[in-house]
Design an enzyme around this catalytic site. Structure first.
Site, PDB file in Angstrom:
ATOM      1  N   GLU A  58       0.812  -1.226   0.000  1.00 28.48           N
ATOM      2  CA  GLU A  58       0.000   0.000   0.000  1.00 28.48           C
ATOM      3  C   GLU A  58       0.843   1.273   0.000  1.00 28.48           C
ATOM      4  OE1 GLU A  58      -0.539  -2.581   1.955  1.00 28.48           O
ATOM      5  OE2 GLU A  58      -2.632  -3.223   1.780  1.00 28.48           O
ATOM      6  N   PHE A 120     -11.222  -6.683  14.730  1.00 27.27           N
ATOM      7  CA  PHE A 120     -10.191  -7.196  13.827  1.00 27.27           C
ATOM      8  C   PHE A 120      -9.834  -6.148  12.775  1.00 27.27           C
ATOM      9  CE2 PHE A 120      -8.997  -9.605   9.928  1.00 27.27           C
ATOM     10  CZ  PHE A 120      -7.761 -10.046  10.402  1.00 27.27           C
TER      11      PHE A 120
END
Ligand SMILES: Cc1ncc(C[n+]2csc(CCOP(=O)(O)OP(=O)(O)O)c2C)c(N)n1
Lengths: 591, 206
Positions: A58, A120
């Site tokens: 990313e 999460f």
């Protein structure tokens, strides 16, 4: 769009997000999927005008959006999932922030119902990116997506541009809302209320320019951001004012223009820095007196008056006190200033400028030491490689169509010194943050923005390895990008500092690299190894014309240094010159 | 030196963090910061007092403006503004106090002199409320201590400031706030133009 027959269709948040991007004129998204952004990825197929480039990390997605923006002047877009996807963007956002590059980063976020519970892959990305974005948003409702995204684009490109992050919760992507692109139009951008270029200040500036005998224009990135290249050149020509550039201002004026001096600062040529030190007037245009260009502030251009034209009021008097501050868009300010000058100050001619003669004398003096003018001693020097890549492009008449994207280190400085940029937005480099690993992904962004241009990556063996995984991205995207690895077996710039300041203690600067040509081959990319100067131009030519990606491993002199160099604490005129014991300076008859 | 800024900001989550983060980045200590609703909907007014070099004011103000959530910023100094602070003081006073029950009447007298108000009476303590300038509040605290009273708790709001005159502040004047006006309309581009005699201070000017 799924329901384009209806003027204001009901869509999911994910569809609204993509429809808004399309509406903003976006055609390319650099991204990487993951759970919290999957609804958007699921909707992508409904938007055939949006091309998604799958990155390998990313950080690269942010650099690609950045390279896209630098090459085109348009806003670049990147996208990542929550948690690790979002945190991986941070370096890229910081790189764009400090260089004022407009990008919009979209991140998925966990559902609004579990925000703040350490769900999460939940991370507080708006908190983390607060100092590395111009602004950021958390969106929790589908109804807000279009308006927030449109505002994000406006903020990114307005005033002093910068990156904006939009964090969208998964439930907002999944919920439905009515999509009305026009109704989501943001209010006009709030100009910074301290913008002012009062007529009294402009008159002061005019008077200072009239009185000046030794003026220098300092051209920064703001010249390009403002699109004021022509106006700056016109002013310089009319009054015969030489132009020194910052690293990011190098492509603002044609390097071969007689008034263009080249790069100032830490590795600026001696005549440029000396001109700044001796000047009686500095016209700082869209630059921020960064420590890399001023050297020791207490010794900086001691006898000059200073006029600062700058769009960001918080930059004025930050590092250097100025005599006249004209706060506003450079192009607008010059449109007020230049006509007054024309009235009051008859244009000067080059011939009667003692100041220009003095600067040019310095140039001749420096060229004796210039690595580029020394006879071929059989070694390959990075400066020669870069100069020959320039020669090859120039000979092919492709200079205006060539974009060089550099990484960070010695090669970056040699590029700045020896590649003579002729067109705006032809140099893409990480200036403020100096982010290694920037070049390859930023080049992918530049190539997507300008597919018809020749895009060269110039990277060191160290920085190239930081994002080399993107080689497979250029193959997957079928992008003919040319890659020059300047391979010196060292983290060269670190080695040079260790040589100069740390008594040649080469701690952790020797670096082992893979065989770059084989690495390229593993990706199906052709390449060549070059270690003789005579082979530079032919291989550069093959790379440029092959229509496919091409990697050249330039095995250059290992312990070459970038000169001149201003060591920390020294004034701009106190330069380290290329050492005399340098083998390069030993002419054949000396040996 | 102490600088006092009055900022008009959007009233939404995270705005305070942005303002506070800016001072953190500049490595400037915030002495006090008060926030509350303003006369405009969805808009808060903050008073920020910080300790910074004299010439830092321009940069702080310019940086505050750069926050997208900021609507206006004004720097005020004591001469052209009313500055007030609210303080609650809990003082030990009751039968077990050295002065005994007599202590209460003494505190009442003191509070009258300082124009403080008694807002709570408990068997062993009295709570005073006082509004005023910081120095006045400190004066009361000092007198209480010197008279041998035990100060059990002090809570202060920090300073709030408002520019004097019929237009509340330069910012508001510039924003042209009128009753019923669309508040999201963007403000006049030059509400903070420097006066003729104002200069932009530089870091290296001393
Ligand atoms: C991400 C990152 N880490 C560390 C640095 C510090 N740094 C600046 S230049 C440099 C060496 C670069 O070496 P290389 O990529 O081989 O290029 P060269 O200087 O040899 O041209 C390093 C480590 C940096 N700029 N960026």
């Amino acid at each position: 769009m799924a329901d384009s027959s209806n003027a204001n269709p009901t869509l999911t948040g994910a569809e609204i997000l993509l429809a808004t991007l399309a509406g903003e004129g976006i055609t390319t998204i650099f991204g990487y999927p993951g759970g919290a952004i999957l609804p958007v990825y699921d909707a992508l197929r409904k938007f055939p005008t949006l091309h998604h480039v799958l990155v390998r990390h990313e950080q690269s997605a942010a650099h690609m959006a950045d390279g896209y923006a630098r090459a085109s002047g348009r806003v670049g877009v990147c996208m990542a999932t929550s948690g690790p996807g979002a945190t991986n963007l941070v370096t890229g956002l910081a790189t764009a922030m400090i260089d004022s590059i407009p990008i919009v980063a979209i991140t998925g976020q966990v559902s609004s119902k579990v925000l703040g519970t350490d769900a999460f892959q939940e991370i507080d990305i708006t908190g983390i990116t607060l100092p590395v974005t111009k602004h950021n948003f958390l969106v929790t409702r589908a109804e807000e997506i279009a308006a927030v995204l449109r505002e994000a684009f406006q903020i990114a490109r307005s005033g002093r541009p910068g990156p904006v992050l939009v964090d969208v919760t998964k439930d907002a992507q999944q919920a439905t809302a009515i999509f009305d692109f026009d109704a989501a139009k943001p209010h006009p951008y709030r100009p910074h209320p301290m913008l002012r270029a009062e007529s009294s200040s402009i008159r002061e500036a005019v008077a200072l320019i009239q009185q000046a005998r030794r003026p220098v224009i300092l051209a920064g990135h703001g010249v390009v951001e403002s699109g004021a290249e022509k106006e700056v050149l016109a002013l310089a020509e009319a009054h015969q004012i030489p132009i020194a550039s910052t690293l990011l201002g190098l492509d603002a004026v044609p390097a071969e223009h007689p008034l263009s001096l080249g790069m100032m600062g830490m590795h600026g040529e001696s005549w440029v820095n000396n001109a700044i030190q001796q000047a009686d007037l500095l016209l700082a245009f869209g630059m921020r007196f960064d420590d890399r260009v001023t050297g020791n502030l207490t010794k900086y251009s001691p006898n000059s008056k200073k006029i600062h034209v700058e769009i960001d009021p918080s930059e004025v008097n930050k590092n250097v006190s100025v005599d006249v501050a004209l706060i506003g868009d450079l192009k607008e300010v010059l449109s007020l200033l230049t006509p007054l000058l024309a009235d009051q100050h008859p244009p000067r001619s080059a011939a009667d400028s003692e100041w220009l003669r003095q600067i040019h004398a310095g140039k001749g003096n420096a060229s004796v030491r210039d690595i580029i003018n020394l006879p071929d001693n059989g070694h390959l020097y990075a400066a020669h490689v870069i100069s020959d890549i320039w020669h090859e492009a120039a000979a092919a008449g492709r200079l205006e169509q060539t974009i060089i994207v550099t990484d960070v280190g010695q090669h970056q400085m040699w590029e700045a010194q020896y590649f003579k940029h002729q067109a705006p937005r032809s140099l893409i480099t990480s200036g403020g943050l100096g982010t290694m690993g920037f070049a390859l992904p930023a080049a992918i962004g530049a190539k997507s923005a300008c597919p018809d241009k020749d895009v060269w990556v110039i990277a060191g063996d160290g920085g190239f390895q930081m994002t080399a995984a993107e080689l497979s991205t250029i193959v997957q995207e079928k992008m003919p990008i040319n890659i020059a690895v300047i391979n010196n077996g060292f983290l060269g710039m670190v080695r040079q500092w260790q040589e100069t300041i740390y008594d040649k203690n080469y701690a952790a600067s020797p670096i082992l690299s893979p065989n770059f040509v084989l690495l390229a081959a593993a990706h199906g990319i052709a390449g060549a190894t070059v270690n003789r100067r005579a082979d530079v131009i032919p291989n550069a030519s093959i790379a440029r014309t092959s229509g496919k990606p091409f990697l050249i491993d330039f095995q250059v002199e290992k312990e070459d240094g970038v000169y001149p160099m201003i060591t920390p604490g020294s004034g701009l005129h106190e330069m380290l010159r290329r050492p005399q014991h340098d083998p390069l300076l030993e002419l054949p008859e000396d040996q | 030196m102490l600088h006092t800024f009055v900022a008009l900001v959007q009233d939404r989550p995270g705005v305070l963090t942005r303002v506070a983060s800016l001072f953190r980045r500049l490595n400037i200590n915030i002495v006090s910061l008060t926030v509350g609703e303003s006369e405009r909907p969805d808009t808060s007014r903050m008073t920020i007092v910080c300790d910074a070099p004299e010439n830092a004011a321009h940069r702080i103000r310019a940086s505050l403006y750069k926050l997208e959530t900021t609507i206006g910023v004004d720097e005020v100094n004591r001469a052209d503004a009313v500055v007030r602070e609210l303080c609650l003081i809990k003082v030990g006073a009751g039968p077990n106090h050295p002065h005994g029950l007599h202590s209460r009447s003494q505190i009442f007298e003191l509070s009258q002199v300082f124009r403080a108000r008694v807002v709570d009476l408990a068997p062993e303590s009295i709570m005073l409320e006082m509004t005023g300038s910081a120095s006045k509040i400190e004066g009361l605290l000092q007198v209480l201590r010197e008279s041998g009273y035990t100060i059990l708790e002090v809570s202060r709001t920090g300073r709030m400031a408002m520019r004097r005159g019929h237009h509340t502040s330069r910012v508001l004047q510039a924003l042209g706030t009128r009753q019923g006006q669309n508040t999201s309309e963007f403000p006049d581009p030059d509400p903070d133009a420097l006066r003729e005699d104002e200069t932009l201070p530089g870091i290296f000017e001393e």
